[in-house]
Design an enzyme around this catalytic site. Structure first.
Site, PDB file in Angstrom:
ATOM      1  CB  THR A  89      -1.794   6.599   2.040  1.00 40.03           C
ATOM      2  OG1 THR A  89      -1.900   7.100   0.710  1.00 40.03           O
ATOM      3  CG2 THR A  89      -1.976   7.718   3.021  1.00 40.03           C
ATOM      4  NE  ARG A 106      -0.319  15.126  -1.043  1.00 41.05           N
ATOM      5  CZ  ARG A 106      -1.133  14.089  -1.237  1.00 41.05           C
ATOM      6  NH1 ARG A 106      -0.635  12.950  -1.637  1.00 41.05           N
ATOM      7  NH2 ARG A 106      -2.429  14.175  -1.029  1.00 41.05           N
ATOM      8  N   GLY A 136      -5.150   3.271  -3.454  1.00 39.88           N
ATOM      9  CA  GLY A 136      -6.390   3.932  -3.858  1.00 39.88           C
ATOM     10  C   GLY A 136      -6.143   5.384  -4.228  1.00 39.88           C
ATOM     11  CG  ASP A 143      -3.903  -1.716   2.829  1.00 40.48           C
ATOM     12  OD1 ASP A 143      -4.095  -1.414   1.643  1.00 40.48           O
ATOM     13  OD2 ASP A 143      -3.481  -0.903   3.673  1.00 40.48           O
ATOM     14  CE  LYS A 195      -7.804  24.753  -0.426  1.00 35.98           C
ATOM     15  NZ  LYS A 195      -7.437  24.722   0.962  1.00 35.98           N
ATOM     16  CG  ASP A 206      -1.777   1.156   1.396  1.00 37.57           C
ATOM     17  OD1 ASP A 206      -2.307   1.599   0.372  1.00 37.57           O
ATOM     18  OD2 ASP A 206      -1.938   1.650   2.518  1.00 37.57           O
TER      19      ASP A 206
END
Length: 1243
Positions: free
Chosen positions: A451, A642, A723, A886, A609, A449
């Site tokens: 995150t 990010r 995901g 998961d 934004k 996974d």
């Protein structure tokens, strides 16, 4: 335009990369809406929205009425026609045994193992006098020991499960009984009960929210245990229950009937209705509190239990617990069957030999007459069973229990490893199973996974660009001190920022762009604020949004509070309130959010934004700083941060008034409301002016890049299944060194095209058999370049025909006929074989790549990808994750690892191994896994050898005993050989042996390769052990036999009696076996030395006791070798025979090992040879300071930092989240909230 409609998966554009295809338990009625079906379906009479299908709405719950749920109509047949209620109780049960069932059930499970059943059959044979060649106790004692040790281990495991169940079932909760709330245990809660929950309580069952202490019965829940997400979700009670069910007596009088769907595992869906006081009210997931969640920011709430215990969604989502077995287990079983086949062949051969011998010699020798008139063939038949008993030790009874002991020890070593202990959270590594340790040394594919597994799921504001100037880019070689926030008493002290120039700029108040930048961050968001013990606590829809608002707070723009239509912030010590005219929320299509505010001076301004891709399309031609911001974005992207672009637009009052009317009309749309709103948003979000951009770091866990690089050197392929969005996943791929600049990346479209071409070529080939076509074809990627695959969930369904399969099945069912023959050109599989070939092609293509990233995939797709690799590559797989999403993947893989991190404990509960950081995986596999594999292989090879050497002596002896199934040893030696004389040294090698130490194991990842290839234990090794055993048994029998043939002892008597031969052969065997394991031991400790010498000492100690006159007097029937040992072993001639036998047995092995290590050394041998040199090098390296890590420079579009689902905009706009000041209540009616009527009804 962004709002254009997306094409269906069969359309030209392919699947939408942003949308996660929810395939878990997907019901056919949910696919009704797809356009291709609607075209074929005749129009139906519209149904009222509340009415669901009868099959779905079969669950009835009556509030405050326990007897109702025990009515005969709700009974279902259970075991032996006993009826029980279809409504589960709330107690959960994960244990296997209770006091009554433990012994019968455990014995039943143990006798399902072939070896145990075989020994039970032997025991029965030994009781039959005609064929019994060995006393019954020679089998009974080892069998009882084996069964006893396994039973104790199972009991300990099950007691732990009992304790865990008891702890959960005995948690306290308040239940409404006899008109008032009383404390009760979770186990006693039933469907239909009304319960009261307080802040920070776990929710005991799936509960319909009735009312809460918050305005409008709003209730915040943390769903980390359920879906792995740490941000808070909100749930809403129905307006009618909120108004009428606040007091205890009102709740006691509540008697509604709830009709809803049957229990299922869909976490994203709930349909039901409530009938109360002759009114019907629709229910959906927003009204439900699910078991496993936690109440947050809500003082107390009341709810009605709908599903309890095993019926709850979290229990239904547990998935099937698969029984996992290692490759070595399977191999071991096949080898036991091989030994069994050999045993039958040898016994049959010797039985035939006995028939011939009796015919030719036995029947004619008068002195051999035994008083039984059996013919030769019947005697041969009895001899066959006799030899089955004599040679039974070829199938080693203690093998399985020894393996269990070794595995238990390996598990304890993992638990005790301080280098896998995470002190920050006081979390040690935990082996939650004891049966898979050696499989950790054979892993070929890791599915991870993203995150919370690779990243910390903690966002940090790192850099920004404002009006063309970059901030936060500290010099790599000069570490500056973090900014001191003491000037801002509302600052979050944990927030760190390195660039002092930005603070100076903002405090001077001279740069309007900088003040506008932070004002936007403090105003344009959907964050909720809570004042807790004088501290501000922000609740954000995503960690990114929380990080941005916290950054603004530290720079002096503090978000203080919000109401339905105002936002209050503190701007550098001045408190200002802005009127919120509209909030244009984020969604995955828009990739942006905007807010329209009326300033205190009357100006109207829009702040926006969003992702750079959508913002740049909407900028005004007059906007400044486009190029400089773009350059900064590329810079931030290369640092894998990010990013979000920030911009604004001033709006005139007339323009806003006209737009507001359209906005109101769109809000009232009943059909396609979201599309209408998107269109209205488009009109106002244009001609924007750029302010700058933010850069947030989703911090990687410590040591992730290094771990991935080391595992790659060990030839372990790592696939990331997440995901998350494609851009985010790709960036994390670069930052953790999974993707590198020299890799060519292939996306879904490219993959689909390559597979389509391969499929077309296969169809056009002349007719060949399916088996021939399954052979691996040409590689998909030519040349030496490295390749990587990045594919989304939508494309995955497209490639594997998952979506189309469901749609076709649905269409067939609806039309009630068979499908017409598929047109080969439509991209559909023609049959199941072609679908399977497509899957094989995809797996082959993915396995050619250095890295694979699957993003926007559902939990079920994660599991499907794992099972495809398991199925078609026959590879050993490991899944690692930290969230409930998961669990499916963790259960599907050969080994599941749970990370006890930010996302709750459900992954850990389903895993085989658990620890706190991804970097510990390196040590788990390359150290513990490799050692466990080497130890287990060495143990098994030696175990088989020592049993063959021991048992096959009877085979050689039979040639000299008329094949009469007489044993060559004393009975007690046979009983104790595997239990006492030879078990401890080999057991300790299986527990403690290591070829090189842990540091060298990590330094040379190539040492891991033999495990992946299964090189240390396979049929070749098995037959080598067999032939080694045959050779040793031959030497141990024939040298003493030759020495005894024509011998005279010192006392003038010949020592060539049967008992002396048995003593000499047994002694030779014990010396040989224990010295042979000494030669195979790589890592000597005091314990190993003690075990080898101790085993030999125990042998002589017990033998002299058993051969003593005293014990013979007490048990004359069982102890018949009186004085044999003392008589034989006092003769130097026999000691010389033993030394010669042992020497000849060991000499060839020593020579072969010497030649092997000199001429054909393995990687391990080379490392061992130079161990001292490498250890010195590592000490030198540790003294040097580590160099500064430098990020790769690569220009690419970054991910945007935003929530992956809608924010709290609807909630804010409704006013339902806003805490009201509690008036002193005089009567129950005062609890009605003053909320504008229309808006409340919309909610």
């Amino acid at each position: 335009k962004m709002s254009r409609s997306r094409a269906d998966s069969q359309g030209s554009l392919g699947p939408d990369d942003e949308v996660m295809p929810y395939s878990d338990d997907e019901t056919d009625d949910e696919l009704d809406g797809s356009s291709e079906e609607e075209a074929q379906e005749p129009p139906r009479v519209p149904q009222p929205s509340l009415e669901a299908k009868p099959s779905e709405m079969g669950w009835k719950v009556k509030a405050n009425d326990r007897p109702y749920h025990h009515l005969p109509e709700f009974q279902k047949k259970d075991f032996l026609c006993i009826k029980k209620s279809r409504y589960s109780g709330n107690a959960i049960k994960t244990y296997k045994y209770n006091v009554l069932t433990f012994i019968p059930l455990n014995l039943y499970e143990q006798f399902k193992r072939a070896a145990n059943l075989y020994f039970l059959a032997l025991l029965i044979l030994q009781i039959i006098p005609e064929i019994s060649t060995l006393p019954w106790y020679t089998t009974l004692i080892p069998l009882v020991v084996v069964l006893g040790i396994t039973a104790i281990k199972d009991l300990v495991d099950d007691l732990a499960r009992h304790r865990m169940d008891k702890e959960i079932n005995n948690r306290k909760c308040e239940v409404l009984m006899e008109g008032r709330f009383q404390e009760s245990k979770w186990r006693n809660i039933e469907v239909g009960d009304v319960v009261r929950m307080k802040k920070n309580d776990f929710i005991p069952a799936d509960i319909l929210l009735l009312s809460s202490s918050n305005p409008n019965s709003l209730c915040y829940v943390e769903t980390a245990e359920l879906d792995g997400e740490t941000n808070l979700k909100f749930k809403l009670g129905l307006r009618v229950t909120d108004e009428r069910l606040q007091q205890e007596r009102q709740l006691a009088a509540f008697n509604a009937m709830i009709t809803c769907e049957e229990p299922n595992n869909r976490l994203d869906k709930f349909i039901g209705k409530m009938l109360w006081q002759n009114e019907r009210y629709p229910l959906d997931l927003d009204n439900m509190l699910l078991r496993g969640c936690k109440i947050r920011n809500t003082e107390e709430c009341h709810g009605l239990v709908i599903f309890a215990g095993a019926d709850t969604k979290i229990m239904r989502n547990g998935g099937k617990t698969r029984f996992k077995r290692t490759k070595i287990d399977e191999l071991m079983n096949y080898m036991v069957y091989t030994i069994f086949a050999l045993l039958i062949l040898v016994a049959a051969g010797l039985a035939i030999g006995h028939s011939f011998w009796y015919e030719e010699i036995g029947s004619k020798a008068w002195y051999l007459y035994d008083g039984k008139d059996y013919d030769a063939s019947y005697r041969g038949f009895l001899s066959f069973w006799g030899y089955i008993i004599v040679l039974n030790t070829m199938v080693p009874i203690s093998l399985y229990v020894s393996v269990e002991v070794i595995r238990l020890g390996q598990s304890k070593f993992i638990n005790w490893d301080l280098q896998m202990y995470f002190s920050e959270k006081d979390t040690p590594a935990k082996a939650r199973t004891t049966t898979l340790n050696e499989q950790l040394g054979q892993i070929e594919y890791i599915f991870s996974d993203k995150t919370g597994t690779l990243t910390q799921n903690i966002m940090q504001f790192k850099k920004c660009t404002i009006a063309g100037r970059n901030y936060g880019t500290e010099q790599l070689h000069f570490r500056t001190t973090p900014v001191d926030w003491s000037w801002n008493w509302l600052a979050d002290k944990k927030f760190q920022f390195m660039d002092h120039s930005l603070v100076a700029c903002i405090r001077s108040q001279k740069d309007k762009d900088v003040t506008e930048f932070f004002k936007l961050l403090s105003l344009c968001h959907t964050v909720m604020v809570e004042h807790k013990e004088g501290e501000l606590v922000y609740q954000a829809a995503s960690p990114d949004e929380g990080a941005l608002v916290t950054a603004a707070r530290n720079f002096g723009y503090v978000f203080l509070s919000r109401t339905q239509d105002t936002i209050t912030i503190r701007e550098m010590e001045q408190e200002k309130t802005y009127e919120m005219l509209a909030l244009l929320d984020f969604n995955s299509d828009r990739k942006r959010m905007s807010i329209i505010l009326k300033f205190p001076d009357g100006r109207i301004r829009l702040y926006c934004k969003g992702a750079d891709t959508v913002i740049y399309e909407r900028l005004s031609p007059n906007s400044k700083h486009k190029e400089s911001t773009q350059a900064a974005l590329d810079d931030f992207a290369s640092a894998t941060l990010r990013t979000l672009c920030l911009c604004y637009k001033d709006i005139s009052a007339d323009e806003y008034a006209a737009w507001s009317r359209q906005h109101t009309d769109a809000q009232l749309e009943e059909v396609n409301r979201e599309a209408a709103l998107d269109q209205v948003y488009e009109q106002i979000e244009k001609n924007l002016m750029m302010i700058g951009a933010t850069a947030i770091e989703d911090k990687l866990q410590d040591g992730v890049p290094g771990t991935i690089a080391t595992l790659a050197k060990a030839d372990i392929k790592i696939w990331v299944l997440t995901g998350d969005k494609k851009e985010t996943a790709e960036n994390i791929g670069y930052s953790c060194s999974l993707l590198t600049d020299d890799m060519q990346i292939h996306y879904g479209e490219d993959v689909n095209e390559k597979l389509r071409i391969r499929q077309a070529d296969r169809r056009n080939e002349p007719q060949i058999s399916h088996a021939a076509k399954k052979k691996p074809g040409q590689p998909f990627f030519s040349g030496q370049s490295k390749n990587a695959l990045i594919i989304t969930g939508g494309w995955l369904n497209e490639i594997l025909y998952e979506k189309k399969k469901k749609r076709r099945r649905l269409r067939l069912r609806r039309l009630g006929k068979r499908p017409p023959p598929s047109n080969p050109q439509d991209g559909q599989p023609m049959d199941d074989w072609e679908k399977e070939m497509r899957q094989i092609d995809f797996v082959n293509m993915a396995c050619e790549c250095e890295a694979v990233i699957c993003c926007r995939v559902t939990p079920k797709q994660k599991a499907n990808v794992v099972s495809l690799v398991k199925k078609y590559k026959k590879a050993v797989t490991l899944s690692i994750g930290d969230g409930a999403n998961d669990v499916n993947m963790i259960k599907t893989a050969d080994i599941g690892v749970g990370i006890s991190g930010q996302e709750g404990m459900q992954a850990v509960m389903s895993s085989d191994y658990a620890f706190a950081q991804f970097r510990y995986l390196e040590r788990l596999l390359l150290v513990h896994g490799r050692w466990s594999y080497i130890r287990m292989c060495k143990f098994l090879r030696f175990f088989f050898f020592k049993n063959f050497a021991f048992t096959l002596l009877h085979f050689w002896y039979s040639f000299f005993s008329g094949y009469s199934s007489q044993v060559a040893y004393e009975d007690w030696f046979i009983t104790l050989y595997n239990l006492c004389y030879s078990s401890l040294p080999v057991l300790l090698v299986g527990l403690l042996d290591q070829d090189v130490n842990d540091k060298l194991s990590l330094k040379f990842p190539k040492l891991y390769l033999p495990g992946q290839q299964g090189a240390l234990f396979n049929y070749k090794n098995f037959f080598i052990s067999l032939f080694h055993g045959i050779f040793v048994s031959l030497i141990i029998f024939f040298i003493p036999y030759g020495a005894f043939l024509q011998t005279m002892g010192q006392d003038g008597e010949a020592p060539s009696d049967y008992q002396s031969l048995a003593v000499v052969t047994a002694s030779s065997l014990i010396f040989t076996v224990n010295l042979q394991i000494s030669l195979d031991t790589s890592y000597w400790t005091f314990v190993n030395c003690f075990a080898v010498l101790g085993s030999i000492a125990i042998y002589f100690g017990i033998m002299f006791d058993i051969h003593s006159a005293g014990i013979h007097v007490i048990f004359p029937e069982y102890f018949t070798f009186t004085g044999a040992a003392s008589n034989a072993l006092r003769q130097p001639y026999l000691w010389l025979t033993i030394i010669l036998t042992v020497g000849i047995s060991l000499l060839p092995v020593i020579c072969i090992q010497f030649l092997h290590k000199t001429i054909w050394p393995s990687v391990g041998d080379k490392v061992q040879r130079n161990r001292k040199k490498y250890e010195m090098e590592m000490l030198e390296e540790e003294k040097k300071k580590p160099s500064v890590f430098q990020r790769g420079r690569r220009s690419r579009r970054s991910a945007y930092a935003f929530s992956h689902s809608r924010g709290y905009a609807d909630l804010i706009a409704s006013g339902r989240s806003i805490r009201r000041r509690q008036p002193a209540r005089t009567r129950p009616q005062d609890s009605l909230r003053e909320v504008p009527q229309r808006e409340a009804e919309n909610i």
